[in-house]
Design a protein around this motif. Structure first.
Motif, short mmCIF file in Angstrom:
data_model
loop_
_atom_site.label_atom_id
_atom_site.label_comp_id
_atom_site.label_asym_id
_atom_site.label_seq_id
_atom_site.Cartn_x
_atom_site.Cartn_y
_atom_site.Cartn_z
N ARG A 82 62.47 67.28 47.83
CA ARG A 82 62.13 68.58 47.25
C ARG A 82 61.17 69.34 48.16
NH1 ARG A 82 59.94 68.54 41.46
NH2 ARG A 82 60.06 70.72 41.99
N GLU A 83 61.30 70.63 48.12
CA GLU A 83 60.37 71.50 48.84
C GLU A 83 59.11 71.66 47.99
OE1 GLU A 83 60.48 76.13 50.20
OE2 GLU A 83 62.25 74.92 50.56
N VAL A 84 57.95 71.62 48.60
CA VAL A 84 56.71 71.78 47.84
C VAL A 84 56.33 73.25 47.67
CG1 VAL A 84 55.82 69.51 48.47
CG2 VAL A 84 55.17 71.48 49.82
N TYR A 85 56.82 74.10 48.56
CA TYR A 85 56.49 75.53 48.48
C TYR A 85 56.93 76.08 47.12
CZ TYR A 85 56.29 80.50 49.42
OH TYR A 85 55.99 81.82 49.35
N GLY A 86 56.01 76.76 46.45
CA GLY A 86 56.33 77.38 45.16
C GLY A 86 56.21 76.44 43.96
N THR A 87 55.85 75.19 44.19
CA THR A 87 55.67 74.27 43.07
C THR A 87 54.21 74.30 42.60
OG1 THR A 87 55.26 72.40 44.55
CG2 THR A 87 57.53 72.76 43.86
N THR A 88 53.93 73.53 41.57
CA THR A 88 52.59 73.50 41.01
C THR A 88 51.99 72.11 41.18
OG1 THR A 88 53.18 75.17 39.37
CG2 THR A 88 51.25 73.84 38.88
N LEU A 89 50.74 72.06 41.61
CA LEU A 89 50.01 70.81 41.77
C LEU A 89 48.89 70.77 40.74
CD1 LEU A 89 49.32 68.22 43.39
CD2 LEU A 89 47.84 69.66 44.82
N GLY A 90 48.78 69.67 40.02
CA GLY A 90 47.69 69.46 39.08
C GLY A 90 46.64 68.55 39.71
N ILE A 91 45.39 68.94 39.63
CA ILE A 91 44.29 68.15 40.18
C ILE A 91 43.28 67.89 39.08
CG2 ILE A 91 42.42 68.05 41.87
CD1 ILE A 91 44.03 69.90 43.66
N VAL A 92 42.94 66.63 38.88
CA VAL A 92 41.91 66.26 37.93
C VAL A 92 40.66 65.94 38.74
CG1 VAL A 92 41.20 64.63 36.14
CG2 VAL A 92 43.59 65.36 36.30
N GLY A 93 39.63 66.75 38.54
CA GLY A 93 38.38 66.58 39.29
C GLY A 93 38.36 67.52 40.48
N MET A 94 37.53 68.53 40.42
CA MET A 94 37.45 69.53 41.48
C MET A 94 36.13 69.44 42.23
SD MET A 94 40.22 71.12 41.89
CE MET A 94 39.72 72.55 42.82
N GLY A 95 35.77 68.23 42.60
CA GLY A 95 34.62 68.04 43.47
C GLY A 95 35.00 68.41 44.89
N ARG A 96 34.33 67.84 45.85
CA ARG A 96 34.59 68.18 47.26
C ARG A 96 36.02 67.83 47.67
NH1 ARG A 96 30.18 65.16 47.27
NH2 ARG A 96 31.26 63.56 48.48
N ILE A 97 36.50 66.65 47.30
CA ILE A 97 37.84 66.22 47.70
C ILE A 97 38.91 67.00 46.94
CG2 ILE A 97 39.43 64.26 47.73
CD1 ILE A 97 36.91 62.50 48.25
N GLY A 98 38.71 67.19 45.65
CA GLY A 98 39.66 67.98 44.87
C GLY A 98 39.78 69.40 45.38
N ALA A 99 38.65 70.01 45.72
CA ALA A 99 38.65 71.38 46.25
C ALA A 99 39.34 71.43 47.61
CB ALA A 99 37.22 71.90 46.37
N ALA A 100 39.10 70.45 48.47
CA ALA A 100 39.74 70.41 49.78
C ALA A 100 41.25 70.22 49.64
CB ALA A 100 39.14 69.29 50.63
N THR A 101 41.68 69.41 48.68
CA THR A 101 43.11 69.23 48.43
C THR A 101 43.72 70.52 47.90
OG1 THR A 101 42.69 66.89 47.96
CG2 THR A 101 44.80 67.78 47.25
N ALA A 102 43.00 71.21 47.03
CA ALA A 102 43.50 72.48 46.50
C ALA A 102 43.70 73.51 47.61
CB ALA A 102 42.53 73.02 45.44
N LEU A 103 42.78 73.56 48.56
CA LEU A 103 42.92 74.50 49.67
C LEU A 103 44.17 74.19 50.50
CD1 LEU A 103 39.22 74.85 50.83
CD2 LEU A 103 40.59 76.51 49.56
N ARG A 104 44.47 72.92 50.70
CA ARG A 104 45.68 72.54 51.43
C ARG A 104 46.93 72.92 50.65
NH1 ARG A 104 41.49 70.24 53.09
NH2 ARG A 104 41.25 69.11 55.03
N ALA A 105 46.89 72.73 49.34
CA ALA A 105 48.03 73.09 48.50
C ALA A 105 48.27 74.61 48.53
CB ALA A 105 47.80 72.61 47.07
N LYS A 106 47.20 75.37 48.48
CA LYS A 106 47.33 76.84 48.54
C LYS A 106 47.96 77.26 49.87
CE LYS A 106 46.10 79.24 45.71
NZ LYS A 106 46.87 79.75 44.58
N ALA A 107 47.61 76.58 50.95
CA ALA A 107 48.17 76.90 52.27
C ALA A 107 49.68 76.63 52.30
CB ALA A 107 47.47 76.09 53.36
#
Length: 131
Positions: A82-107
Motif C-alpha cells: 500500500r501507498e502511505v501517501y494520503g493515509t492516516t497515522l495514529g500516534i499515542v504519546g506526542m512527546g519528543r519521539i511522537g512529535a518527530a514521527t508525526a513530522l516525518r508522516a506529514k512529509a
C-alpha cells in the motif's frame, strides 16, 4: 533498556526507547549522571517510520520471495503493498519521539491523529496533528 559500554571502562550509557524513569537516557561516570535526553529521538522516529514503510510495502515478504526458489519471474505489481501517501497515522504519546514521527508522516502527505492527555491545542496545531 540497552547498556552500551563506552570508550572508558568506567563509562556506560543506559538508553531506553520506552522513556522510562529508571535512569535511562543518562550517562553514568564515577557516580555522576549527565542528562542524555533527546540523543536518540530522531533515530527512533526514523526507525518507526522505516518499519511503517516496510510493513506497508510488504518489504520483508518481497525480499523473502525474491530470495526463494519460487521466484521465477518479475511482476512489478506483485507484493507492491500500500501507498502511505494520503493515509492516516495514529500516534499515542506526542512527546519528543511522537512529535518527530508525526513530522516525518506529514512529509509523506499523511494525516496524523494523536492522543496524549498532555498535548495542548497550540502544540497540536504547530505539529499539524488532530487530537
Amino acid at each position: 533498556s540497552v547498556v552500551a559500554v563506552g570508550q572508558a571502562p568506567d563509562v556506560f550509557d543506559i538508553m531506553a526507547i520506552d522513556g522510562g524513569v529508571h535512569g535511562e537516557g543518562q550517562r553514568h561516570r564515577q557516580g555522576q549522571f549527565l542528562d542524555r535526553e533527546g540523543v536518540l529521538d530522531a533515530a527512533v522516529a526514523d526507525q518507526a517510520f522505516a518499519l511503517l514503510l516496510a510493513a506497508g510495502r510488504r518489504l520483508t515478504e518481497g525480499d523473502r520471495y525474491a530470495r526463494s526458489p519460487e521466484f521465477l519471474r518479475y511482476e512489478p505489481t506483485y507484493l507492491l503493498g500500500r501507498e502511505v501517501y494520503g493515509t492516516t497515522l495514529g500516534i499515542v504519546g506526542m512527546g519528543r519521539i511522537g512529535a518527530a514521527t508525526a513530522l516525518r508522516a506529514k512529509a509523506f502527505g499523511m494525516s496524523v491523529v494523536a492522543y496524549d492527555p498532555y498535548l495542548s491545542k497550540n502544540r497540536a496545531e504547530s505539529l499539524g496533528v488532530t487530537s
